[in-house]
Design a protein around this motif. Structure first.
Motif, short mmCIF file in Angstrom:
data_model
loop_
_atom_site.label_atom_id
_atom_site.label_comp_id
_atom_site.label_asym_id
_atom_site.label_seq_id
_atom_site.Cartn_x
_atom_site.Cartn_y
_atom_site.Cartn_z
N THR A 32 20.56 -18.80 14.37
CA THR A 32 21.88 -18.91 14.98
C THR A 32 21.74 -18.74 16.49
O THR A 32 20.70 -18.37 17.00
N CYS A 33 22.84 -18.98 17.19
CA CYS A 33 22.80 -18.88 18.65
C CYS A 33 22.78 -17.43 19.11
O CYS A 33 22.65 -17.16 20.30
N HIS A 34 22.92 -16.49 18.19
CA HIS A 34 22.98 -15.08 18.56
C HIS A 34 21.63 -14.38 18.54
O HIS A 34 21.54 -13.17 18.66
N GLY A 35 20.56 -15.14 18.37
CA GLY A 35 19.23 -14.53 18.35
C GLY A 35 18.74 -14.31 16.94
O GLY A 35 19.49 -14.42 15.97
N PHE A 36 17.48 -13.99 16.86
CA PHE A 36 16.80 -13.94 15.56
C PHE A 36 16.04 -12.62 15.46
O PHE A 36 15.51 -12.11 16.44
N THR A 37 15.95 -12.09 14.23
CA THR A 37 15.23 -10.85 13.96
C THR A 37 14.15 -11.10 12.92
O THR A 37 14.39 -11.76 11.90
N LEU A 38 12.97 -10.57 13.17
CA LEU A 38 11.89 -10.56 12.19
C LEU A 38 11.76 -9.15 11.64
O LEU A 38 11.59 -8.19 12.41
N VAL A 39 11.86 -9.00 10.32
CA VAL A 39 11.66 -7.70 9.67
C VAL A 39 10.39 -7.78 8.85
O VAL A 39 10.26 -8.64 7.97
N THR A 40 9.43 -6.91 9.14
CA THR A 40 8.18 -6.89 8.40
C THR A 40 8.10 -5.60 7.58
O THR A 40 8.46 -4.53 8.06
N PHE A 41 7.63 -5.73 6.37
CA PHE A 41 7.56 -4.60 5.45
C PHE A 41 6.12 -4.24 5.12
O PHE A 41 5.31 -5.12 4.83
N ASP A 42 5.83 -2.96 5.17
CA ASP A 42 4.62 -2.44 4.55
C ASP A 42 4.82 -2.54 3.04
O ASP A 42 5.94 -2.74 2.56
N VAL A 43 3.76 -2.37 2.27
CA VAL A 43 3.88 -2.48 0.81
C VAL A 43 3.84 -1.12 0.13
O VAL A 43 4.85 -0.62 -0.36
N ASP A 44 2.67 -0.49 0.11
CA ASP A 44 2.48 0.73 -0.65
C ASP A 44 3.19 1.91 0.00
O ASP A 44 2.93 2.25 1.16
N GLY A 45 4.11 2.53 -0.75
CA GLY A 45 4.89 3.64 -0.23
C GLY A 45 6.19 3.20 0.42
O GLY A 45 7.04 4.03 0.73
N THR A 46 6.33 1.89 0.63
CA THR A 46 7.52 1.33 1.28
C THR A 46 8.32 0.46 0.31
O THR A 46 9.50 0.70 0.07
N LEU A 47 7.67 -0.55 -0.24
CA LEU A 47 8.30 -1.40 -1.24
C LEU A 47 8.00 -0.91 -2.66
O LEU A 47 8.84 -1.02 -3.55
N VAL A 48 6.79 -0.40 -2.85
CA VAL A 48 6.38 0.10 -4.17
C VAL A 48 5.76 1.48 -4.04
O VAL A 48 5.31 1.87 -2.97
N ARG A 49 5.74 2.20 -5.15
CA ARG A 49 5.09 3.51 -5.17
C ARG A 49 4.16 3.59 -6.37
O ARG A 49 4.34 2.90 -7.38
N SER A 50 3.17 4.44 -6.23
CA SER A 50 2.25 4.68 -7.34
C SER A 50 2.92 5.61 -8.33
O SER A 50 3.62 6.55 -7.95
N THR A 51 2.69 5.36 -9.62
CA THR A 51 3.33 6.16 -10.65
C THR A 51 2.31 6.67 -11.66
O THR A 51 1.58 5.88 -12.25
N GLY A 52 2.27 7.97 -11.81
CA GLY A 52 1.46 8.58 -12.85
C GLY A 52 -0.04 8.47 -12.61
O GLY A 52 -0.51 8.08 -11.55
N GLU A 53 -0.80 8.83 -13.64
CA GLU A 53 -2.26 8.86 -13.54
C GLU A 53 -2.86 7.46 -13.49
O GLU A 53 -4.00 7.28 -13.09
N LYS A 54 -2.06 6.45 -13.89
CA LYS A 54 -2.59 5.08 -13.88
C LYS A 54 -2.82 4.57 -12.46
O LYS A 54 -3.58 3.63 -12.25
N ALA A 55 -2.16 5.20 -11.46
CA ALA A 55 -2.23 4.69 -10.10
C ALA A 55 -3.65 4.70 -9.56
O ALA A 55 -4.11 3.73 -8.95
N GLU A 56 -4.36 5.82 -9.79
CA GLU A 56 -5.72 5.94 -9.26
C GLU A 56 -6.64 4.89 -9.88
O GLU A 56 -7.60 4.45 -9.27
N ALA A 57 -6.33 4.50 -11.12
CA ALA A 57 -7.14 3.50 -11.80
C ALA A 57 -6.45 2.14 -11.77
O ALA A 57 -6.78 1.25 -12.56
N GLY A 58 -5.50 1.95 -10.84
CA GLY A 58 -4.77 0.70 -10.73
C GLY A 58 -5.66 -0.45 -10.32
O GLY A 58 -6.78 -0.28 -9.85
#
Length: 333
Positions: A32-58
């Protein structure tokens, strides 16, 4: 990293379609004429989290040990990352640095020997992941509260003013499969990959899952003795994501006025802060620190420091993307 050729049909089809669009004078990102924004996401701990003992062996964790053992250790079994390295050597770090550190910790191999084989190790990591089903990849991880809802809103309500991508230490192909496995890809919030991404290398089996970003497979300094490289390497990945975004904008990137990185680790905060000091004039760098990983609001706030209006604008949210003010924190609403 060199370009790896592939005969995967979807990849070439995507290149042809992209080239036709470019030759017709069209672009992927409309603004748009009002400018543009880029949003970047980390993954681990931000979008997803490790759950239980399976995480270490993921799956992702296993891929590190598999790659180091296969490429450097004559196929011997390698200790898992979480057992071989202290937390600060892998949390918030990049896949490249973690591979080099794991090689030193388990095989006593220095970067002078392991770094020239880093691309091969990343390829072996991806090959390991590519042979798994989504259920195996998603085992031990789950999407954090608010993530799908926020991404769905971004995909529908802000498509003309916001582009979303990832900035993550993950190897790009692994990030693609992981986002597919946990349902993030299905939100359609992530912008398509740039032409440079498509031409740079292929990810057999995941070429159709591509999206914009800067990844662990795009840059690695190879310096595992300086802990600052955890965030400085990530700052390079932010810069890569920004350049890729600008390359797809119809004004050549001049309308990109704001870059916001969302992450949970000190490396995320410090990477965005480092990038703010070198960002092109006219771009304000925002940071939304989310206390949904291993670090508290207070820890992230201390690292973020003071706001510099129009240049460095950090916000820390305890509930992360589940916070009702998340989009406002990004400067979108």
């Amino acid at each position: 990293m060199k370009v790896v050729s592939s005969s995967t049909p979807p990849y070439y089809a995507l290149i042809i379609v992209y080239s036709l669009l470019c030759n017709c004078g069209l672009t992927i990102l409309h603004q748009t004429c009002h400018g543009f924004t880029l949003v970047t996401f980390d993954v681990d701990g931000t979008l997803v989290r490790s759950t239980g003992e399976k995480a270490e062996a993921g799956a992702h964790s296993r891929a590190f040990s598999h790659a180091v053992g296969n490429v450097l250790g004559n196929n011997q079994e390698i200790m898992p990352v979480a057992k071989a390295l202290p937390n600060n050597k892998f949390q918030g770090s990049t896949d490249g640095l973690i591979l080099l550190r794991l090689a030193r910790a388990t095989l006593d191999i220095e970067p002078s020997e392991s770094f020239p084989k880093l691309e091969e190790m990343m390829d072996v990591m991806y090959q390991y992941i590519s042979e798994l089903q989504d259920e195996d990849i998603a085992s031990g991880i789950s999407v954090l509260p608010g993530v799908i809802d926020v991404l769905s809103v971004l995909a529908t309500r802000y498509r003309d003013s916001v582009a979303c991508g990832l900035v993550t230490g993950n190897v790009e192909g692994i990030a693609r499969r992981k986002m597919q496995a946990v349902g993030v890809t299905a939100t359609n919030a992530l912008a398509p990959p740039s032409k440079e991404q498509l031409e740079r290398r292929t990810w057999p089996g995941a070429d159709h899952l591509g999206f914009l970003g800067g990844f662990g497979s795009d840059y690695c300094s190879g310096n595992i003795d300086d802990d600052d490289r955890n965030h400085l390497d990530r700052a390079e990945q932010i810069a890569i994501a920004v350049r890729r975004c600008q390359s797809m904008m119809e004004d050549g990137g001049d309308g990109l006025l704001r870059v916001v990185h969302v992450g949970d680790a000190p490396a995320d905060v410090l990477a965005a802060k480092a990038y703010s000091s070198v960002a092109p004039v006219g771009i304000c760098v925002g940071m939304v620190g989310v206390a949904t990983g291993s670090y508290s609001v207070e820890q992230l706030e201390e690292l973020a420091g003071q706001t510099v209006s129009g240049r460095w604008e950090p916000v820390i949210l305890e509930k992360g993307m589940a916070d009702p003010n998340f989009l406002s924190a990004c400067g979108i609403e």
